[in-house]
Write a protein that holds these residues in place. Structure first.
Motif, PDB file in Angstrom:
ATOM      1  N   ALA A 110       7.007   4.273   3.745  1.00 45.60           N
ATOM      2  CA  ALA A 110       6.105   3.241   4.256  1.00 45.60           C
ATOM      3  C   ALA A 110       6.689   2.499   5.450  1.00 45.60           C
ATOM      4  CB  ALA A 110       5.794   2.239   3.140  1.00 45.60           C
ATOM      5  N   ALA A 111       8.005   2.301   5.478  1.00 45.25           N
ATOM      6  CA  ALA A 111       8.651   1.500   6.511  1.00 45.25           C
ATOM      7  C   ALA A 111       8.542   2.172   7.873  1.00 45.25           C
ATOM      8  CB  ALA A 111      10.117   1.280   6.147  1.00 45.25           C
ATOM      9  N   GLY A 112       8.116   1.406   8.851  1.00 46.34           N
ATOM     10  CA  GLY A 112       7.998   1.916  10.219  1.00 46.34           C
ATOM     11  C   GLY A 112       6.877   2.901  10.419  1.00 46.34           C
ATOM     12  N   ASN A 113       5.998   3.052   9.425  1.00 46.89           N
ATOM     13  CA  ASN A 113       4.928   4.049   9.499  1.00 46.89           C
ATOM     14  C   ASN A 113       3.630   3.460   8.952  1.00 46.89           C
ATOM     15  OD1 ASN A 113       3.320   6.285   9.592  1.00 46.89           O
ATOM     16  ND2 ASN A 113       4.517   7.492   8.121  1.00 46.89           N
ATOM     17  N   PRO A 114       2.905   2.690   9.773  1.00 42.85           N
ATOM     18  CA  PRO A 114       1.668   2.042   9.309  1.00 42.85           C
ATOM     19  C   PRO A 114       0.631   3.021   8.782  1.00 42.85           C
ATOM     20  CG  PRO A 114       2.373   1.112  11.399  1.00 42.85           C
ATOM     21  CD  PRO A 114       3.238   2.316  11.151  1.00 42.85           C
ATOM     22  N   GLY A 115       0.707   4.297   9.174  1.00 42.49           N
ATOM     23  CA  GLY A 115      -0.268   5.273   8.717  1.00 42.49           C
ATOM     24  C   GLY A 115       0.108   5.958   7.415  1.00 42.49           C
ATOM     25  N   SER A 116       1.280   5.622   6.858  1.00 42.68           N
ATOM     26  CA  SER A 116       1.735   6.277   5.628  1.00 42.68           C
ATOM     27  C   SER A 116       0.813   5.939   4.451  1.00 42.68           C
ATOM     28  CB  SER A 116       3.161   5.840   5.293  1.00 42.68           C
ATOM     29  OG  SER A 116       3.506   6.219   3.972  1.00 42.68           O
ATOM     30  N   SER A 117       0.601   6.909   3.583  1.00 44.94           N
ATOM     31  CA  SER A 117      -0.217   6.663   2.398  1.00 44.94           C
ATOM     32  C   SER A 117       0.478   5.699   1.437  1.00 44.94           C
ATOM     33  CB  SER A 117      -0.517   7.980   1.683  1.00 44.94           C
ATOM     34  OG  SER A 117       0.683   8.611   1.272  1.00 44.94           O
ATOM     35  N   TYR A 118       1.796   5.486   1.641  1.00 37.40           N
ATOM     36  CA  TYR A 118       2.532   4.548   0.785  1.00 37.40           C
ATOM     37  C   TYR A 118       2.599   3.141   1.387  1.00 37.40           C
ATOM     38  CZ  TYR A 118       3.965   8.540  -1.988  1.00 37.40           C
ATOM     39  OH  TYR A 118       3.958   9.645  -2.802  1.00 37.40           O
ATOM     40  N   ARG A 119       2.088   2.995   2.604  1.00 36.68           N
ATOM     41  CA  ARG A 119       2.130   1.677   3.244  1.00 36.68           C
ATOM     42  C   ARG A 119       1.441   0.605   2.381  1.00 36.68           C
ATOM     43  NH1 ARG A 119       5.014  -0.237   7.867  1.00 36.68           N
ATOM     44  NH2 ARG A 119       3.862  -1.972   8.768  1.00 36.68           N
TER      45      ARG A 119
END
Length: 508
Positions: A110-119
């Motif tokens: 999630a960190a540094g990746n706003p598009g992550s499904s875990y965000r």
């Protein structure tokens, strides 16, 4: 009505018992001491987190369904459950779902990746929104001391919420997929592994301060889902707050720890005055019952987050015996912090209140930390305590035995307490239970002899079930108690009058 353990015991795993000589307490170490716990009379144990984690305390989990190699394996955990259950001991494990470690795979993706499904599993916010909502700082609470709870990840425009530290990222339970993940974790431990329930870490903080009204509602829903997995699973909450804040959590949780009562007991022991403690306790219990008639009040003297009661009372063994007698004759479900039964010491910071248990047997004592407070020259190791019938250990054992055997003292739910002799601030006196099973409990809070006349219907209490030490007499309806002494009396059969008792052995 559920059959709850009458006395439970908290084990800080790293410090309890070492089975393989590496200096670190482990699951097999607990297994090796199950006979000791059963002999003490313990019916339930709460073990601090055992899942993989980068910290010594393991409250920042990286894998919810694993066992940290420092502590053993899943097979070791299954064996622990089998041995505990064979000894009549239930096992409650710490479930830390308020936050994860920032090294957890969910957070790393999630960190540094706003598009992550875990965000959405975590709480992220821009500096502008934090300022606009007035959330840059939070009011300190007893259990969370971070003023600025928003933390930066390199290369990320948003900050994540972590009210305990930047190593622990708060989870976002508005995300349905996260709820499904946590339900699967609960199912794994309850159904596949077989634990008896969970101690729920940071239960008051599942939702952040600005949405705190959602917290009791969350746990009500969680409890319903847990009941569908294992109907008799036990849920006990860490809600470190005042009575009115704790009470709504009983709607979903079987039990909550009573921090307010522990502080009241400490104050009583220091001031040597009861300060109308029993009326306060009765009012508190009425507040709890207004939310759940069958609530379980988890009472304690201290735990792994608090200064040890031994240090609060400056190692005064007589007062520590009094503390044990008060705790173990009050309503509810007492939790002992490992080592309280031998008078272990400890003051903040946290590692110093989690020092190695003093077994007096080097092969099983942990060595991960050099003791600052609980040293052999200051605290009597268990092996020595066992050789001295007047030791604190034997007082604990006798009181636990009383609690396990007495209907009036040992009832966990729907238990009664009535104040007696409120005009004597130096005495803490109360009646537990009703009818023929009722007990009269008297504690001398002072270092001076105290005398109490048993008049009216109280005169029928003439059989000594417990007394801490032999500075005691009961003659012609007059009770005399030596310094910091406690006595539990039951009723003479048929109310035929009161026998005269000059001295009663402490550990009969």
């Amino acid at each position: 009505m559920q059959d709850y353990p009458r006395v439970c015991y908290e084990i800080f795993v790293r410090s309890f018992s070492d089975s393989n000589g590496d200096g670190i307490g482990d699951l097999n170490g607990i297994i090796n001491q199950m006979g000791y716990l059963a002999g003490l009379g313990i019916q339930g144990i709460w073990i601090t987190p055992v899942q993989p984690s980068p910290s010594y305390h393991k409250y920042d989990v990286t894998d919810y369904c694993g066992i940290d190699p420092e502590f053993g394996t899943l097979d070791d955990f299954r064996r622990l459950l089998s041995v505990a259950h064979a000894a009549g001991i239930r096992v409650y494990m710490d479930l830390v779902i308020h936050h994860t470690s920032i090294r957890h795979p969910w957070f790393k993706q999630a960190a540094g990746n706003p598009g992550s499904s875990y965000r959405p599993y975590y709480r992220w916010m821009s500096d502008e929104l934090i300022d606009a909502m007035g959330l840059k700082e939070r009011a300190l609470t007893e259990d969370a001391h971070t003023i600025n709870p928003w933390h930066r990840v390199q290369g990320d425009r948003e900050r994540f919420l972590g009210i305990f530290s930047r190593e622990m990222a708060d989870l976002n339970f508005d995300e349905p997929r996260l709820n499904d993940e946590i339900d699967a974790v609960a199912r794994f431990w309850l159904k596949e592994i077989g634990v008896d329930g969970f101690r729920l870490d940071a239960a008051r903080h599942i939702y952040p301060d600005w949405e705190k009204e959602k917290n009791p509602v969350f746990w009500t829903g969680f409890a319903q889902r847990v009941a569908a997995i294992k109907p008799d699973a036990y849920l006990i909450g860490e809600v470190w707050a005042e009575t009115e804040t704790v009470a709504p959590f009983f709607r979903g949780l079987n039990a909550n720890f009573n921090f307010d009562a522990s502080f009241k007991i400490e104050a009583m022991l220091i001031s040597e005055r009861q300060d109308r403690f029993i009326p306060w306790l009765i009012r508190q219990r009425e507040v709890f019952a207004g939310h759940a008639a069958g609530f379980v009040d988890a009472v304690m003297l201290s735990n792994h987050d608090q200064q040890r009661i031994g240090s609060t009372l400056s190692g005064n063994t007589a007062k520590l015996k009094l503390a044990a007698a008060i705790l173990l004759t009050l309503p509810g479900q007492p939790f002992l912090y490992y080592g309280e039964e031998i008078g272990m010491l400890g003051r903040k910071p946290d590692p110093a209140i989690r020092e190695p248990f003093l077994w007096g047997e080097p092969p099983i004592e942990t060595t991960w930390r050099r003791a600052v407070y609980s040293k052999k020259e200051r605290v009597q190791p268990l092996s020595d305590a066992l050789r001295h019938p007047a030791s604190l250990f034997y007082v604990y054992r006798a009181l636990i035995r009383l609690r396990n055997e007495s209907v009036a003292i040992g009832q966990v739910q729907f238990n009664e307490i009535r104040e007696f002799c409120p005009e004597r601030p130096e005495l803490l006196t109360y009646i537990r239970g009703s009818g023929e099973d009722a007990c009269l409990v008297v504690h001398n809070l002072t270092a001076r002899y105290q005398t109490l006349s048993l008049t009216h219907d109280i005169v029928r209490y003439g059989i000594v079930r417990y007394v801490t030490h032999t500075a005691f007499s009961l003659k012609a309806g007059v009770l005399r108690l030596g310094k910091y002494n406690s006595v539990v009396l039951t009723q003479v059969a048929g109310n035929i009058g009161q026998p005269e008792t000059e001295v009663s052995p402490a550990l009969s």
